[in-house]
Design a protein around this motif. Structure first.
Motif, PDB file in Angstrom:
ATOM      1  N   GLY A 154       0.829  -1.208   0.000  1.00 38.01           N
ATOM      2  CA  GLY A 154       0.000   0.000   0.000  1.00 38.01           C
ATOM      3  C   GLY A 154       0.861   1.255   0.000  1.00 38.01           C
ATOM      4  N   PHE A 155       1.889   1.220   0.828  1.00 34.43           N
ATOM      5  CA  PHE A 155       2.778   2.373   0.940  1.00 34.43           C
ATOM      6  C   PHE A 155       3.546   2.597  -0.361  1.00 34.43           C
ATOM      7  CE2 PHE A 155       6.831   4.374   2.312  1.00 34.43           C
ATOM      8  CZ  PHE A 155       6.294   5.526   2.864  1.00 34.43           C
ATOM      9  N   ALA A 156       4.045   1.498  -0.942  1.00 34.13           N
ATOM     10  CA  ALA A 156       4.788   1.599  -2.204  1.00 34.13           C
ATOM     11  C   ALA A 156       3.907   2.241  -3.277  1.00 34.13           C
ATOM     12  CB  ALA A 156       5.254   0.216  -2.657  1.00 34.13           C
ATOM     13  N   ARG A 157       2.665   1.813  -3.317  1.00 32.86           N
ATOM     14  CA  ARG A 157       1.737   2.309  -4.323  1.00 32.86           C
ATOM     15  C   ARG A 157       1.504   3.807  -4.144  1.00 32.86           C
ATOM     16  NH1 ARG A 157      -3.531  -1.055  -6.129  1.00 32.86           N
ATOM     17  NH2 ARG A 157      -4.203   0.343  -7.803  1.00 32.86           N
ATOM     18  N   GLU A 158       1.473   4.201  -2.870  1.00 28.74           N
ATOM     19  CA  GLU A 158       1.136   5.576  -2.538  1.00 28.74           C
ATOM     20  C   GLU A 158       2.270   6.557  -2.845  1.00 28.74           C
ATOM     21  OE1 GLU A 158       0.027   7.330   1.697  1.00 28.74           O
ATOM     22  OE2 GLU A 158      -0.445   5.195   1.438  1.00 28.74           O
ATOM     23  N   VAL A 159       3.524   6.189  -2.475  1.00 28.93           N
ATOM     24  CA  VAL A 159       4.603   7.184  -2.546  1.00 28.93           C
ATOM     25  C   VAL A 159       5.472   7.067  -3.805  1.00 28.93           C
ATOM     26  CG1 VAL A 159       4.773   7.332  -0.043  1.00 28.93           C
ATOM     27  CG2 VAL A 159       6.330   5.819  -1.298  1.00 28.93           C
ATOM     28  N   SER A 160       5.370   5.939  -4.523  1.00 26.20           N
ATOM     29  CA  SER A 160       6.338   5.723  -5.603  1.00 26.20           C
ATOM     30  C   SER A 160       5.921   6.382  -6.903  1.00 26.20           C
ATOM     31  CB  SER A 160       6.521   4.224  -5.868  1.00 26.20           C
ATOM     32  OG  SER A 160       6.713   3.541  -4.668  1.00 26.20           O
ATOM     33  N   ASP A 161       6.919   6.799  -7.674  1.00 22.77           N
ATOM     34  CA  ASP A 161       6.681   7.188  -9.062  1.00 22.77           C
ATOM     35  C   ASP A 161       6.680   5.938  -9.935  1.00 22.77           C
ATOM     36  OD1 ASP A 161       6.786  10.007  -8.516  1.00 22.77           O
ATOM     37  OD2 ASP A 161       8.946   9.739  -8.228  1.00 22.77           O
ATOM     38  N   ARG A 162       7.419   4.931  -9.490  1.00 20.01           N
ATOM     39  CA  ARG A 162       7.570   3.724 -10.279  1.00 20.01           C
ATOM     40  C   ARG A 162       7.807   2.565  -9.332  1.00 20.01           C
ATOM     41  NH1 ARG A 162      12.538   2.221 -13.574  1.00 20.01           N
ATOM     42  NH2 ARG A 162      13.327   4.211 -12.812  1.00 20.01           N
ATOM     43  N   VAL A 163       7.301   1.390  -9.690  1.00 18.87           N
ATOM     44  CA  VAL A 163       7.527   0.193  -8.881  1.00 18.87           C
ATOM     45  C   VAL A 163       8.175  -0.868  -9.767  1.00 18.87           C
ATOM     46  CG1 VAL A 163       6.451  -1.627  -7.483  1.00 18.87           C
ATOM     47  CG2 VAL A 163       5.531   0.699  -7.414  1.00 18.87           C
ATOM     48  N   CYS A 164       9.216  -1.530  -9.203  1.00 19.10           N
ATOM     49  CA  CYS A 164       9.906  -2.574  -9.954  1.00 19.10           C
ATOM     50  C   CYS A 164       9.707  -3.904  -9.251  1.00 19.10           C
ATOM     51  CB  CYS A 164      11.406  -2.295 -10.017  1.00 19.10           C
ATOM     52  SG  CYS A 164      11.772  -0.753 -10.827  1.00 19.10           S
ATOM     53  N   PHE A 165       9.379  -4.922 -10.023  1.00 14.57           N
ATOM     54  CA  PHE A 165       9.207  -6.259  -9.456  1.00 14.57           C
ATOM     55  C   PHE A 165      10.422  -7.111  -9.813  1.00 14.57           C
ATOM     56  CE2 PHE A 165       7.648 -10.686 -10.185  1.00 14.57           C
ATOM     57  CZ  PHE A 165       7.458 -11.012  -8.858  1.00 14.57           C
ATOM     58  N   PHE A 166      11.096  -7.613  -8.787  1.00 17.56           N
ATOM     59  CA  PHE A 166      12.263  -8.470  -8.982  1.00 17.56           C
ATOM     60  C   PHE A 166      11.886  -9.912  -8.728  1.00 17.56           C
ATOM     61  CE2 PHE A 166      16.419  -6.307  -9.470  1.00 17.56           C
ATOM     62  CZ  PHE A 166      15.952  -5.009  -9.590  1.00 17.56           C
ATOM     63  N   ASP A 167      12.465 -10.790  -9.529  1.00 12.92           N
ATOM     64  CA  ASP A 167      12.276 -12.215  -9.275  1.00 12.92           C
ATOM     65  C   ASP A 167      13.496 -12.965  -9.798  1.00 12.92           C
ATOM     66  OD1 ASP A 167      10.835 -14.435  -8.328  1.00 12.92           O
ATOM     67  OD2 ASP A 167      10.217 -14.912 -10.373  1.00 12.92           O
ATOM     68  N   GLY A 168      14.110 -13.732  -8.924  1.00 10.73           N
ATOM     69  CA  GLY A 168      15.243 -14.566  -9.326  1.00 10.73           C
ATOM     70  C   GLY A 168      16.396 -13.799  -9.941  1.00 10.73           C
ATOM     71  N   GLY A 169      16.661 -12.601  -9.476  1.00 11.41           N
ATOM     72  CA  GLY A 169      17.818 -11.847  -9.948  1.00 11.41           C
ATOM     73  C   GLY A 169      17.541 -11.019 -11.195  1.00 11.41           C
ATOM     74  N   PHE A 170      16.330 -11.061 -11.699  1.00 15.19           N
ATOM     75  CA  PHE A 170      15.961 -10.233 -12.850  1.00 15.19           C
ATOM     76  C   PHE A 170      14.893  -9.226 -12.437  1.00 15.19           C
ATOM     77  CE2 PHE A 170      17.306 -14.230 -14.863  1.00 15.19           C
ATOM     78  CZ  PHE A 170      18.227 -13.745 -15.770  1.00 15.19           C
ATOM     79  N   MET A 171      14.927  -8.065 -13.103  1.00 15.05           N
ATOM     80  CA  MET A 171      13.800  -7.159 -12.952  1.00 15.05           C
ATOM     81  C   MET A 171      12.775  -7.605 -13.990  1.00 15.05           C
ATOM     82  SD  MET A 171      13.466  -3.086 -12.768  1.00 15.05           S
ATOM     83  CE  MET A 171      14.472  -2.874 -14.181  1.00 15.05           C
ATOM     84  N   VAL A 172      11.711  -8.185 -13.512  1.00 14.13           N
ATOM     85  CA  VAL A 172      10.774  -8.860 -14.398  1.00 14.13           C
ATOM     86  C   VAL A 172       9.739  -7.900 -14.967  1.00 14.13           C
ATOM     87  CG1 VAL A 172       9.029 -10.675 -14.488  1.00 14.13           C
ATOM     88  CG2 VAL A 172      11.110 -11.021 -13.168  1.00 14.13           C
ATOM     89  N   GLU A 173       9.342  -6.939 -14.154  1.00 16.06           N
ATOM     90  CA  GLU A 173       8.336  -5.996 -14.634  1.00 16.06           C
ATOM     91  C   GLU A 173       8.483  -4.688 -13.867  1.00 16.06           C
ATOM     92  OE1 GLU A 173       4.445  -7.664 -15.040  1.00 16.06           O
ATOM     93  OE2 GLU A 173       3.459  -5.710 -15.247  1.00 16.06           O
ATOM     94  N   GLN A 174       8.242  -3.575 -14.556  1.00 14.54           N
ATOM     95  CA  GLN A 174       8.223  -2.298 -13.854  1.00 14.54           C
ATOM     96  C   GLN A 174       7.178  -1.404 -14.473  1.00 14.54           C
ATOM     97  OE1 GLN A 174      11.553   0.324 -14.479  1.00 14.54           O
ATOM     98  NE2 GLN A 174      12.352  -0.927 -16.159  1.00 14.54           N
ATOM     99  N   GLY A 175       6.715  -0.446 -13.671  1.00 12.47           N
ATOM    100  CA  GLY A 175       5.704   0.447 -14.207  1.00 12.47           C
ATOM    101  C   GLY A 175       5.216   1.404 -13.141  1.00 12.47           C
ATOM    102  N   GLN A 176       4.304   2.282 -13.532  1.00 16.67           N
ATOM    103  CA  GLN A 176       3.706   3.180 -12.557  1.00 16.67           C
ATOM    104  C   GLN A 176       2.884   2.338 -11.591  1.00 16.67           C
ATOM    105  OE1 GLN A 176       1.699   6.333 -14.602  1.00 16.67           O
ATOM    106  NE2 GLN A 176       3.656   7.279 -15.141  1.00 16.67           N
ATOM    107  N   PRO A 177       2.807   2.775 -10.357  1.00 14.80           N
ATOM    108  CA  PRO A 177       2.180   1.929  -9.332  1.00 14.80           C
ATOM    109  C   PRO A 177       0.778   1.453  -9.735  1.00 14.80           C
ATOM    110  CG  PRO A 177       3.045   3.956  -8.354  1.00 14.80           C
ATOM    111  CD  PRO A 177       3.363   4.024  -9.806  1.00 14.80           C
ATOM    112  N   ASN A 178      -0.025   2.338 -10.265  1.00 12.74           N
ATOM    113  CA  ASN A 178      -1.392   1.920 -10.575  1.00 12.74           C
ATOM    114  C   ASN A 178      -1.432   0.850 -11.648  1.00 12.74           C
ATOM    115  OD1 ASN A 178      -2.560   3.501  -8.650  1.00 12.74           O
ATOM    116  ND2 ASN A 178      -2.824   5.282 -10.014  1.00 12.74           N
ATOM    117  N   ASP A 179      -0.532   0.986 -12.645  1.00 10.69           N
ATOM    118  CA  ASP A 179      -0.480  -0.039 -13.694  1.00 10.69           C
ATOM    119  C   ASP A 179       0.012  -1.362 -13.130  1.00 10.69           C
ATOM    120  OD1 ASP A 179      -1.273   1.850 -15.463  1.00 10.69           O
ATOM    121  OD2 ASP A 179       0.766   2.336 -16.154  1.00 10.69           O
TER     122      ASP A 179
END
Ligand SMILES: Nc1ncnc2c1ncn2[C@@H]1O[C@H](COP(=O)(O)OP(=O)(O)O)[C@@H](O)[C@H]1O
Ligand SMILES: [Mg+2]
Lengths: 239, 258
Positions: free
Chosen positions: B212-237
């Motif tokens: 919830g906090f990440a969604r609120e304050v971030s300009d962008r959120v990055c999802f990491f899995d297994g050493g790769f950045m798998v997906e990134q985007g604006q929090p709402n997306d």
């Protein structure tokens, strides 16, 4: 300090008892006390050398570069693996063969300091290693220099950890100073042996000798406890 | 030419045979607030630790404010950075740890003063004035003379934040700053971080499990899995319309857990 009171009372009692019982006390006591002065001198000087070498080699082993770590390790291995008395003989009897003549006091202090410094280095190294890694990481995040990291953050916390071990070694050191009687220094032990040969008051003389060493050791123990309390005063307290 | 504030160029980090970051390309603009989320062990903390130079990397280059961090330019060639170079670039980065890592033998104020006095050469009076102001902004001016052992977890973390700000970093790294806290103290720390994010004064990289906090304050959120950045985007997306299968699974698990 309740224990100080008990110990002092016990000592006062024993001294009183001795004075009352052993009338010849004043015949041999001055000589033994003179020896005590020598023991204290040797102790203080070798404690200074012991602490200096412990810290130097301990930091060297824990945090030094390859060359320094290697040198510190050799020092520790050599002096832990050899007998103090033999090192003392080397200093006093063998070095002159190579043209280096040391005074008994110098030889005694050097041998004791070098020998105990090797043990102390391990205590210091262990204490430095025991400071949580997060502390070092915080200093990196704050961009502190390695020197400040050691002097401002790691050592002050390591001191709290090393004090019990170092104060035990200091007590061992004081007892080990009796060995300097082997290189002609008239310390407590030497004086006691001499006085015994003169007066044959074996029980009294060696009772006093034991008490003197005991008193010196107590000084170190209480000093160590006070220091430990001082250095840990903020570390574990919850208010 | 504008450059990103933080840039990872094919960064490889391995522990022995275990590759934790695999040719990571990743950049953050000046003033941007980026959250990193992902399952445990996916390499989130490692991203922050290699940037803070707590860990070396085995390949690639990191840039800070356009300058290489683990390398330096010598006669037009990129060579391994000297310690002095790393220290100069690193001065722009501050990090807040999961376990605070306050110096236990120093008061809150002394913790804050340490780096300004001994690294930046400020006078004690000057440093103290600024540290007191920073302790005030995290709501702890009245605890300045308390030792860490006399403070709650939330208070300790706020002191740690003030201590980091005292060295005037441009980049702030937060590694799960509330994970070690009792639930009732999480809010006070997030509040401080939120204010920093909203001030726009800092480029921020935040590893967190607080979705919830990440969604609120971030300009962008990055999802990491297994050493790769798998997906990134604006929090709402990213939270509203996740594409990657692993991210969908991760989000449903996290949301189930509450
Ligand atoms: N010092 C280390 N030695 C060996 N492996 C490590 C070390 N630090 C982290 N790892 C491994 O690297 C991987 C990523 O760790 P980390 O970045 O801490 O993950 P996260 O923060 O996403 O939970 C994990 O598999 C972890 O076990
Ligand atoms: Mg982590």
């Amino acid at each position: 300090m309740n224990r100080v009171a008990i110990v002092s009372a016990l000592i006062a009692f024993l001294v009183g008892l001795s004075v009352a019982t052993f009338s010849e006390l004043r015949v041999f006591l001055p000589a033994i006390l003179k020896g005590a002065v020598v023991t204290v001198q040797v102790s203080i000087l070798s404690i200074a050398l012991f602490i200096f070498l412990s810290v130097l080699a301990g930091i060297g082993r824990a945090r030094g570069g390859r060359a320094i770590r290697w040198l510190s390790t050799i020092y520790v291995e050599v002096f832990r693996g050899t007998s103090l008395l033999v090192i003392l003989f080397w200093m006093f009897f063998v070095m002159p063969e190579f043209g280096v003549t040391l005074s008994p006091m110098f030889a005694g202090v050097a041998a004791i300091g070098l020998n105990f410094g090797a043990y102390g280095a391990e205590v210091v190294r262990g204490a430095i290693t025991a400071v949580p890694k997060g502390q070092t990481e915080a200093t990196i995040a704050l961009n502190m220099s390695p020197y400040r990291r050691m002097t401002r953050i790691v050592l002050p916390q390591a001191i709290a950890i090393m004090i019990p071990g170092m104060s035990n070694l200091t007590i061992e050191l004081i007892k080990a100073t009796a060995l300097v009687s082997a290189v002609t220094l008239v310390d407590i032990t030497y004086a006691a042996v001499q006085q015994n040969q003169l007066h044959y008051r074996t029980v009294e003389i060696f009772l006093i000798t034991m008490m003197l060493y005991y008193v010196l050791a107590q000084f170190v123990r209480f000093g160590g406890e006070a220091l430990e309390e001082y250095f840990t005063r903020h570390l574990n307290r919850r208010v | 030419m504008t450059h990103p504030m933080i840039q990872f160029d094919k960064v490889l980090k391995a522990y022995g045979a275990l590759q934790v970051l695999k040719d990571l390309d990743f950049s953050v603009d000046k003033g941007e607030v980026v959250s990193i989320i992902g399952p445990s062990g996916s390499g989130k903390t490692t991203v922050l630790r290699v940037l803070m130079t707590l860990e070396g990397i085995q390949g690639g280059t990191m840039y800070v404010d356009g300058e290489p961090l683990n390398k330096m330019n010598v006669d037009g060639q990129l060579v391994d950075a000297s310690k002095a170079h790393i220290r100069r670039i690193r001065s722009k980065i501050g990090m807040v740890f999961q376990n605070f890592n306050l110096f236990p033998h120093m008061t809150a104020l002394e913790n804050c003063n340490e780096s300004p006095i001994f690294t930046q050469g400020k006078s004690k009076a000057e440093a103290t004035e600024e540290s007191m102001r920073l302790l005030d902004t995290v709501g702890l001016a009245d605890k300045a003379n308390h030792y860490p052992s006399q403070l709650s977890g939330g208070q300790q973390q706020r002191v740690a934040i003030a201590r980091t700000l005292a060295m005037h970093p441009e980049i702030l790294l937060f590694d799960e700053p509330t994970s070690a806290l009792d639930p009732e103290m999480v809010g006070e720390v997030l509040e401080v971080i939120r204010n920093l994010a909203e001030s726009g004064n800092y480029t921020m990289l935040l590893v967190t499990h607080q979705m919830g906090f990440a969604r609120e304050v971030s300009d962008r959120v990055c999802f990491f899995d297994g050493g790769f950045m798998v997906e990134q985007g604006q929090p709402n997306d990213l939270f509203g319309n996740p594409q990657n299968e692993r991210l969908k699974q991760f989000l449903s698990k996290v949301l189930e857990a509450g």
